[in-house]
Design a protein around this motif. Structure first.
Motif, PDB file in Angstrom:
ATOM      1  N   THR A   1     -14.773  29.758 -38.544  1.00 17.77           N
ATOM      2  CA  THR A   1     -15.044  29.239 -39.125  1.00 17.77           C
ATOM      3  C   THR A   1     -15.011  27.618 -39.384  1.00 17.77           C
ATOM      4  O   THR A   1     -13.864  26.927 -39.439  1.00 17.77           O
ATOM      5  CB  THR A   1     -14.564  29.673 -40.268  1.00 17.77           C
ATOM      6  OG1 THR A   1     -13.163  29.642 -40.562  1.00 17.77           O
ATOM      7  CG2 THR A   1     -15.400  31.373 -40.887  1.00 17.77           C
ATOM      8  N   GLY A   2     -15.867  26.882 -39.769  1.00 18.14           N
ATOM      9  CA  GLY A   2     -15.869  25.341 -40.023  1.00 18.14           C
ATOM     10  C   GLY A   2     -15.366  24.965 -39.048  1.00 18.14           C
ATOM     11  O   GLY A   2     -14.758  25.286 -38.062  1.00 18.14           O
ATOM     12  N   PRO A   3     -15.451  23.077 -38.818  1.00 12.87           N
ATOM     13  CA  PRO A   3     -15.241  22.366 -37.575  1.00 12.87           C
ATOM     14  C   PRO A   3     -13.631  21.849 -37.962  1.00 12.87           C
ATOM     15  O   PRO A   3     -13.540  21.259 -36.640  1.00 12.87           O
ATOM     16  CB  PRO A   3     -16.359  20.730 -38.505  1.00 12.87           C
ATOM     17  CG  PRO A   3     -16.586  21.249 -39.931  1.00 12.87           C
ATOM     18  CD  PRO A   3     -16.261  22.922 -40.236  1.00 12.87           C
TER      19      PRO A   3
ATOM     20  N   PRO B   1     -17.179  19.431 -45.182  1.00  8.36           N
ATOM     21  CA  PRO B   1     -17.740  19.733 -43.872  1.00  8.36           C
ATOM     22  C   PRO B   1     -18.766  18.867 -42.867  1.00  8.36           C
ATOM     23  O   PRO B   1     -17.958  19.084 -42.441  1.00  8.36           O
ATOM     24  CB  PRO B   1     -18.360  21.244 -44.235  1.00  8.36           C
ATOM     25  CG  PRO B   1     -18.042  22.087 -45.562  1.00  8.36           C
ATOM     26  CD  PRO B   1     -17.600  20.476 -45.926  1.00  8.36           C
ATOM     27  N   PHE B   2     -19.553  17.954 -43.582  1.00 10.70           N
ATOM     28  CA  PHE B   2     -20.071  17.418 -43.420  1.00 10.70           C
ATOM     29  C   PHE B   2     -19.667  16.069 -42.958  1.00 10.70           C
ATOM     30  O   PHE B   2     -19.980  15.994 -41.721  1.00 10.70           O
ATOM     31  CB  PHE B   2     -21.017  17.200 -44.686  1.00 10.70           C
ATOM     32  CG  PHE B   2     -22.276  15.584 -43.845  1.00 10.70           C
ATOM     33  CD1 PHE B   2     -23.412  15.703 -43.002  1.00 10.70           C
ATOM     34  CD2 PHE B   2     -21.313  14.642 -44.057  1.00 10.70           C
ATOM     35  CE1 PHE B   2     -23.731  14.989 -42.435  1.00 10.70           C
ATOM     36  CE2 PHE B   2     -22.893  13.025 -43.854  1.00 10.70           C
ATOM     37  CZ  PHE B   2     -24.093  13.978 -43.562  1.00 10.70           C
ATOM     38  N   TYR B   3     -18.826  15.589 -43.213  1.00 11.38           N
ATOM     39  CA  TYR B   3     -18.239  14.440 -42.771  1.00 11.38           C
ATOM     40  C   TYR B   3     -16.664  14.702 -41.183  1.00 11.38           C
ATOM     41  O   TYR B   3     -17.033  14.601 -40.736  1.00 11.38           O
ATOM     42  CB  TYR B   3     -17.032  13.451 -43.969  1.00 11.38           C
ATOM     43  CG  TYR B   3     -17.900  13.130 -44.534  1.00 11.38           C
ATOM     44  CD1 TYR B   3     -19.164  12.019 -43.672  1.00 11.38           C
ATOM     45  CD2 TYR B   3     -18.064  13.633 -45.457  1.00 11.38           C
ATOM     46  CE1 TYR B   3     -19.460  11.555 -45.488  1.00 11.38           C
ATOM     47  CE2 TYR B   3     -19.327  12.700 -46.654  1.00 11.38           C
ATOM     48  CZ  TYR B   3     -20.195  12.015 -46.374  1.00 11.38           C
ATOM     49  OH  TYR B   3     -20.542  10.901 -47.377  1.00 11.38           O
ATOM     50  N   ALA B   4     -16.523  16.431 -42.017  1.00 13.67           N
ATOM     51  CA  ALA B   4     -15.736  16.655 -40.524  1.00 13.67           C
ATOM     52  C   ALA B   4     -16.930  16.923 -39.744  1.00 13.67           C
ATOM     53  O   ALA B   4     -16.280  16.688 -38.311  1.00 13.67           O
ATOM     54  CB  ALA B   4     -14.913  18.302 -41.111  1.00 13.67           C
ATOM     55  N   ASN B   5     -17.960  17.069 -39.643  1.00 13.64           N
ATOM     56  CA  ASN B   5     -18.755  17.356 -39.086  1.00 13.64           C
ATOM     57  C   ASN B   5     -18.851  16.513 -37.897  1.00 13.64           C
ATOM     58  O   ASN B   5     -19.199  16.066 -36.627  1.00 13.64           O
ATOM     59  CB  ASN B   5     -20.257  18.653 -38.882  1.00 13.64           C
ATOM     60  CG  ASN B   5     -20.874  18.657 -38.030  1.00 13.64           C
ATOM     61  OD1 ASN B   5     -19.568  19.866 -36.402  1.00 13.64           O
ATOM     62  ND2 ASN B   5     -21.435  18.282 -38.016  1.00 13.64           N
ATOM     63  N   MET B   6     -19.688  15.010 -38.788  1.00 18.29           N
ATOM     64  CA  MET B   6     -20.187  14.198 -38.168  1.00 18.29           C
ATOM     65  C   MET B   6     -18.349  13.384 -37.299  1.00 18.29           C
ATOM     66  O   MET B   6     -18.859  12.840 -36.373  1.00 18.29           O
ATOM     67  CB  MET B   6     -19.847  12.920 -39.323  1.00 18.29           C
ATOM     68  CG  MET B   6     -20.625  11.969 -39.163  1.00 18.29           C
ATOM     69  SD  MET B   6     -21.105  11.201 -40.719  1.00 18.29           S
ATOM     70  CE  MET B   6     -22.983  10.959 -40.734  1.00 18.29           C
ATOM     71  N   LEU B   7     -17.112  13.872 -37.706  1.00 18.90           N
ATOM     72  CA  LEU B   7     -16.200  13.582 -37.000  1.00 18.90           C
ATOM     73  C   LEU B   7     -16.558  13.818 -35.835  1.00 18.90           C
ATOM     74  O   LEU B   7     -16.130  13.369 -34.649  1.00 18.90           O
ATOM     75  CB  LEU B   7     -14.293  13.772 -37.959  1.00 18.90           C
ATOM     76  CG  LEU B   7     -13.516  13.594 -37.461  1.00 18.90           C
ATOM     77  CD1 LEU B   7     -12.927  12.292 -37.208  1.00 18.90           C
ATOM     78  CD2 LEU B   7     -12.759  14.014 -38.486  1.00 18.90           C
ATOM     79  N   PHE B   8     -16.517  15.771 -35.742  1.00 21.42           N
ATOM     80  CA  PHE B   8     -16.181  16.770 -34.168  1.00 21.42           C
ATOM     81  C   PHE B   8     -16.828  15.849 -33.617  1.00 21.42           C
ATOM     82  O   PHE B   8     -16.787  15.283 -32.261  1.00 21.42           O
ATOM     83  CB  PHE B   8     -16.529  17.769 -34.846  1.00 21.42           C
ATOM     84  CG  PHE B   8     -16.997  18.185 -33.632  1.00 21.42           C
ATOM     85  CD1 PHE B   8     -15.684  19.133 -32.695  1.00 21.42           C
ATOM     86  CD2 PHE B   8     -18.250  18.664 -33.222  1.00 21.42           C
ATOM     87  CE1 PHE B   8     -16.113  19.196 -31.428  1.00 21.42           C
ATOM     88  CE2 PHE B   8     -18.464  18.694 -31.208  1.00 21.42           C
ATOM     89  CZ  PHE B   8     -17.142  19.815 -31.068  1.00 21.42           C
TER      90      PHE B   8
ATOM     91  N   ALA C   1      -7.232  15.426 -41.558  1.00 26.69           N
ATOM     92  CA  ALA C   1      -5.954  16.166 -42.133  1.00 26.69           C
ATOM     93  C   ALA C   1      -6.722  15.515 -44.198  1.00 26.69           C
ATOM     94  O   ALA C   1      -7.279  16.279 -44.984  1.00 26.69           O
ATOM     95  CB  ALA C   1      -4.594  15.784 -42.482  1.00 26.69           C
ATOM     96  N   ILE C   2      -7.113  14.399 -43.707  1.00 23.98           N
ATOM     97  CA  ILE C   2      -7.727  14.048 -44.942  1.00 23.98           C
ATOM     98  C   ILE C   2      -9.108  14.586 -45.310  1.00 23.98           C
ATOM     99  O   ILE C   2      -9.272  14.592 -46.669  1.00 23.98           O
ATOM    100  CB  ILE C   2      -7.596  12.406 -45.023  1.00 23.98           C
ATOM    101  CG1 ILE C   2      -6.472  11.507 -44.425  1.00 23.98           C
ATOM    102  CG2 ILE C   2      -8.539  11.789 -46.264  1.00 23.98           C
ATOM    103  CD1 ILE C   2      -7.166  10.300 -44.104  1.00 23.98           C
ATOM    104  N   PHE C   3      -9.891  14.936 -44.395  1.00 27.78           N
ATOM    105  CA  PHE C   3     -11.810  15.102 -44.420  1.00 27.78           C
ATOM    106  C   PHE C   3     -11.276  16.477 -45.190  1.00 27.78           C
ATOM    107  O   PHE C   3     -12.264  17.372 -46.166  1.00 27.78           O
ATOM    108  CB  PHE C   3     -12.306  15.543 -43.092  1.00 27.78           C
ATOM    109  CG  PHE C   3     -12.552  13.991 -43.791  1.00 27.78           C
ATOM    110  CD1 PHE C   3     -13.068  13.397 -42.094  1.00 27.78           C
ATOM    111  CD2 PHE C   3     -13.556  13.431 -44.340  1.00 27.78           C
ATOM    112  CE1 PHE C   3     -13.424  12.551 -41.618  1.00 27.78           C
ATOM    113  CE2 PHE C   3     -13.849  11.873 -44.291  1.00 27.78           C
ATOM    114  CZ  PHE C   3     -13.493  11.201 -42.775  1.00 27.78           C
ATOM    115  N   SER C   4     -10.489  17.470 -45.035  1.00 30.71           N
ATOM    116  CA  SER C   4     -10.148  18.936 -45.167  1.00 30.71           C
ATOM    117  C   SER C   4      -9.531  18.561 -46.034  1.00 30.71           C
ATOM    118  O   SER C   4      -9.685  20.084 -47.147  1.00 30.71           O
ATOM    119  CB  SER C   4      -8.809  19.732 -43.716  1.00 30.71           C
ATOM    120  OG  SER C   4      -7.538  18.848 -44.304  1.00 30.71           O
ATOM    121  N   ILE C   5      -8.963  17.547 -46.768  1.00 35.49           N
ATOM    122  CA  ILE C   5      -8.177  17.868 -47.817  1.00 35.49           C
ATOM    123  C   ILE C   5      -9.258  17.854 -49.422  1.00 35.49           C
ATOM    124  O   ILE C   5      -9.758  18.375 -50.589  1.00 35.49           O
ATOM    125  CB  ILE C   5      -6.983  16.746 -48.665  1.00 35.49           C
ATOM    126  CG1 ILE C   5      -5.601  16.925 -47.577  1.00 35.49           C
ATOM    127  CG2 ILE C   5      -6.955  16.565 -49.529  1.00 35.49           C
ATOM    128  CD1 ILE C   5      -5.159  16.140 -47.627  1.00 35.49           C
TER     129      ILE C   5
END
Ligand SMILES: Nc1ncnc2c1ncn2[C@@H]1O[C@H](COP(=O)(O)OP(=O)(O)O)[C@@H](O)[C@H]1O
Ligand SMILES: [Mg+2]
Lengths: 240, 331, 289
Positions: B162-164, B33-40, B25-29
């Motif tokens: 779309t997106g991570p 995407p780079f960090y969301a992908n890292m999180l994934f 949630a924090i990252f999507s705010i």
């Protein structure tokens, strides 16, 4: 007449050219306290390894509770009711003292918290209750020997094989240990005690079997065995 | 249910789940995407590392071949989708089952081995799978398999977003299932038996433990969850090829390095390790390697250096260190 | 049907290439025998040897001289590794030991890739294209040279291990580290020697292999695998068993290429490896009380 609990029949075990057990036979009655003595290298530990299923004998049979268990895997033998200690102690080093014993108790009591209760009782019996939260590797040798006994006891055995559990104890500690074992014996556990500490085995055993170079050379009450010339010779060398 | 409540009171479980639920949630705010992908990726490797550690930390079997299970999981999702039209929502769980089946069959030869022989054999198994899949026409040989591109009406069925971000939640779901199941296992008789085998297999036998059965159980459960991690990969990237999903370095080694860094004698350690190691490796790969495009393999050197330093100076891993210093009690 | 001539040719070729496998395996066996460490990075020291010979060749030095230099360079790197790293993990748990030598593998292999690129390099010596015809066989001179060098190295190692004081001390250490220490042997120095010579021989093998084989950063992977097979085959820690094991694997591999698609060569090697460690009881569970 008590029933025969364990029968070792003509067991031979070789390591390469070395005959560690040479046609050994013996019987243990239910409830009995048997001493097994003999000089170093006589084959005592090997006999325990054969009974507990770690080694398979080349020849002969092991019969426990009327069941031929020769060649059974060790875990099945333990489940049938034989537990052992190791002369060279083998603690589960990175587990606590309590957990070492819990593992044994889990054999008959799959529920963790009840296995823990049982383990605590056993620890009390062998005098390790105070050390229960230590890691097993941090115990001293004498305590590790007791842990061996506790872990084996926790599996609720009918036959307990004790391999030099009194080694390294002071005389007073030996007497304490023998007292504990006597109490267990009164509760009905059959025991074979391999021991060099004569004070322990002579006070403990009702009957003694002597091994020498893999052969059974004598058998009898502690007194008979102590006066047997062949036994004296085996221990002290030829006496002229 | 009562037991579930007990997990819910476990501070580790609560803290980790809360944190993980909050992060995407924090990252999507913040919209990065780079960090969301890292999180994934951290979650995906975390799932695999927790599974790997059931074998390593609990049962004492060092595998450097978990890519075999990861890859089988990834391929299962693709094959089920492409050839049988099975939605990845189901395919993910099939992937676990398939990987577990592979683990079970491999167990018969592999479990005859111990210590470094086991490790060597697992490396060989991983490589054999890679080479075999690279020559197997049914799964596209060296080209691998590509998910179909579908319209928006079928996007949900085929798990194409779309997106991570959505994938992060899928990974969280899988991770949560894994944590609950594994936590339950390691705190049961089975968990005690695994640890007994790790400490001393002979003693385990004389305590009535069928060591083959329990080592097999450890392997099968471990391969199941590693298969799920592989499935996450396939779902997220819509594409699998043998050199990616069966890779000795970026799969098998990454998984175990994450475990070692986090601490193998800690339940949650490998997950913590994944969250330290994967972002670091990703950062190096994406930022440094793309800055010096001609410097190949530099990120792997970094992995090697991290592994070396941790092994030499912090062999108990981060969680082990924190426990030893008394900063944390459980976990 | 495979013609007898092909079979003969494959066998001879197998012996020649096997003599390289043998050297790599011998180094690994020496390290294991003395230090009880499995060197996962073994193939990568070999690659370093090949690379050394290559750069010297670029500088105009004959690859055979380069091979000697490769030994010296890789020996020095080995001693350095032993002192800086391996020394610290001799009594560490298995996981740490494997993780550390595996980390060394990653650092060497991908360090070379990062520094010099992932490219394939070749040494084109003047004898690269010389062939001898013996009856129906065609033997390339580079492979023959490799074979002869391998025999010389094996003979030299034999003399070192059995006829020199240092070699005897080294063997004593491999028998029993504690007793060796009591006998006044400097065990740490023996470890330096074992690791240095072990990887040094692999480096030398890499250099002579490079006479007819491409050099690339990941070339060590395949040879490390072969070396593991060879060591298991030769009886664990037995240096000369490993030598014979190497020759044998060379022949098996070369002859099996007549029957199996060469693209699957690696698969075959891995499967042979699995079969061997499964069948051969050494290295399997042998502890009892
Ligand atoms: N695993 C083994 N391999 C080879 N020899 C063994 C093994 N175990 C015991 N022995 C040999 O068998 C003989 C009997 O040993 P053991 O049973 O340990 O004697 P004890 O317990 O009576 O001192 C000794 O000579 C010992 O060296
Ligand atoms: Mg003994």
């Amino acid at each position: 007449m008590a029933e025969t609990l364990l029968r070792v029949e003509n067991v031979t075990k070789r390591f390469g050219g070395l005959v560690a057990l040479d046609n050994v036979s013996l019987e243990v009655l239910r409830g009995e306290r048997l001493g097994l003595i003999g000089p170093n290298g006589a084959g005592k530990t090997t006999l325990f390894n054969v009974i507990s299923g770690i080694y398979k004998p080349e020849k002969g049979r092991i019969v426990f509770k009327g069941v031929d268990i020769t060649g059974w895997p060790p875990h099945k033998i333990t489940r049938l009711g034989i537990a052992r200690t190791f002369q060279i102690v083998r603690p589960l080093s990175n587990l606590t003292v309590l957990d070492n014993v819990v593992v044994g108790a889990l054999l008959r009591e799959p529920d963790i918290s009840r296995a823990r209760e049982k383990a605590l009782e056993v620890l009390e019996t062998v005098g390790l209750y105070e050390k229960r939260n230590m890691l097993a590797k941090d115990l001293n040798l004498v305590e590790k020997k007791r842990l061996e006994v506790a872990r084996a006891l926790a599996t609720s055995p009918e036959l307990l094989l004790l391999d030099e559990v009194a080694a390294g104890l002071r005389p007073r500690e030996v007497d304490e240990l023998v007292g504990t074992l006597m109490e267990l014996s009164r509760k009905g556990i059959t025991m074979i005690m391999v021991e060099h500490v004569m004070r322990a085995v002579m006070n403990f055993a009702e009957r003694i079997v002597v091994l020498h170079f893999g052969r059974k050379i004598a058998e009898g009450t502690p007194k008979e065995v102590a006066n047997n010339p062949q036994v004296i010779e085996a221990y002290l060398g030829p006496q002229d | 249910m009562r037991e579930l409540m007990r997990y819910a009171r476990n501070p580790v479980v609560v803290a980790v789940s809360a944190l993980l639920l909050a992060l995407p949630a924090i990252f999507s705010i913040t919209g990065q995407p780079f960090y969301a992908n890292m999180l994934f990726l951290s979650l995906m490797y975390g799932v695999a590392a927790l599974a790997w550690n059931l074998m390593q930390g609990y049962t004492g079997m060092f595998s450097l071949g978990h890519a075999a299970f990861f890859g089988v999981g990834a391929y299962t999702v693709m094959v089920a989708m492409l050839y049988y039209n099975v939605s990845p929502w189901i395919g993910i769980w099939l992937a676990g089952v398939m990987a577990a089946a592979v683990g079970f069959l491999l167990g018969f030869p592999l479990l005859r081995l111990r210590s470094h022989w086991f490790t060597l054999a697992t490396i060989a198994v991983g490589e054999i799978f890679k080479l075999a899949f690279a020559h197997w026409g049914y799964v596209g040989a060296a080209r691998g398999l590509q998910a179909p591109i579908v319209g928006p009406s079928k996007a949900l069925y085929y798990m194409q977003f779309t997106g991570p971000f959505v994938y992060v939640y899928v990974a969280l779901l899988v991770l949560l299932v894994e944590i609950v199941v594994l936590y339950r296992i390691v705190n049961s008789r089975t968990g005690y038996y695994f640890q007994t085998i790790r400490e001393d297999e002979i003693v385990a036998k004389t305590l009535g433990i069928d060591t083959f059965r329990y080592r097999m159980l450890s392997l099968v459960i471990s391969s199941f969850f590693t298969g799920l991690a592989g499935a996450l990969y396939a779902v997220r990237f819509h594409y699998v090829d043998p050199f990616a999903v069966f890779d000795l370095i970026t799969i098998s080694t990454y998984i175990s390095v994450a475990g070692i860094i986090g601490g193998i004698y800690s339940f949650i350690g490998p997950l913590v390790g994944a969250f330290i190691f994967v972002p670091a490796a990703e950062y190096v790969r994406v930022k440094i390697v793309s800055a010096f495009p001609r410097v190949f393999g530099l990120h792997v050197v970094v992995v090697g250096v991290i592994l070396l330093l941790i092994s030499l100076f912090l062999p108990e891993g981060v969680m082990g260190y924190l426990k030893r210093k008394g900063y944390i009690k459980t976990g | 049907m495979v013609a007898a001539v092909d079979l003969l040719a494959s066998t001879v070729d197998g012996i020649l290439i096997g003599s390289i496998y043998a050297l790599v395996g011998v180094g690994l066996a020496l390290i294991w025998g003395v230090m009880e460490i499995i060197n996962f990075a073994h193939g990568d020291y070999m690659m370093l040897g090949a690379l050394t010979a290559y750069f010297l060749y670029l500088a105009g030095i004959d690859p055979l001289v380069g091979a000697v230099a490769a030994f010296v360079v890789v020996y020095a790197l080995g001693v350095l590794t032993q002192r800086a790293v391996i020394n610290r993990i001799l009594d560490a748990p298995l996981l740490t030991q494997i993780a550390v030598t595996f980390a060394i593998l990653l650092i060497i292999r991908y360090g070379v890739e990062a520094a010099f690129g992932p490219y394939t390099r070749r040494i084109a010596s003047w004898y690269a294209n010389v062939y001898y015809h013996v009856g129906p066989l065609t033997i390339p001179l580079p492979k023959l040279i490799a074979f002869i060098v391998s025999l010389l190295v094996a003979a030299g190692l034999y003399i070192f291990l059995f006829k020199t004081d240092t070699g005897i001390a080294l063997r004593a250490t491999s028998q029993n580290r504690v007793v060796a220490e009591l006998m006044g042997i400097n065990v740490k120095r023996m470890y330096d020697l074992a690791f240095g010579i072990g990887v040094g021989i692999a480096g030398l093998a890499g250099a002579i292999l490079a006479l007819f084989y491409p050099i690339f950063p990941e070339m060590g992977a395949f040879f490390a695998l072969i070396a593991f097979i060879v060591v298991v085959l030769g009886g664990f820690g037995s240096v000369f068993g490993a030598y014979l094991g190497g020759i044998l694997i060379g022949v098996i591999e070369s002859v099996s290429a007549l029957f199996v698609n060469p693209a699957l060569k690696d698969v075959v090697a891995f499967i042979i490896f699995l079969l061997i460690i499964l069948v051969k009881p050494t290295g399997l569970f042998g502890r009892g009380e």
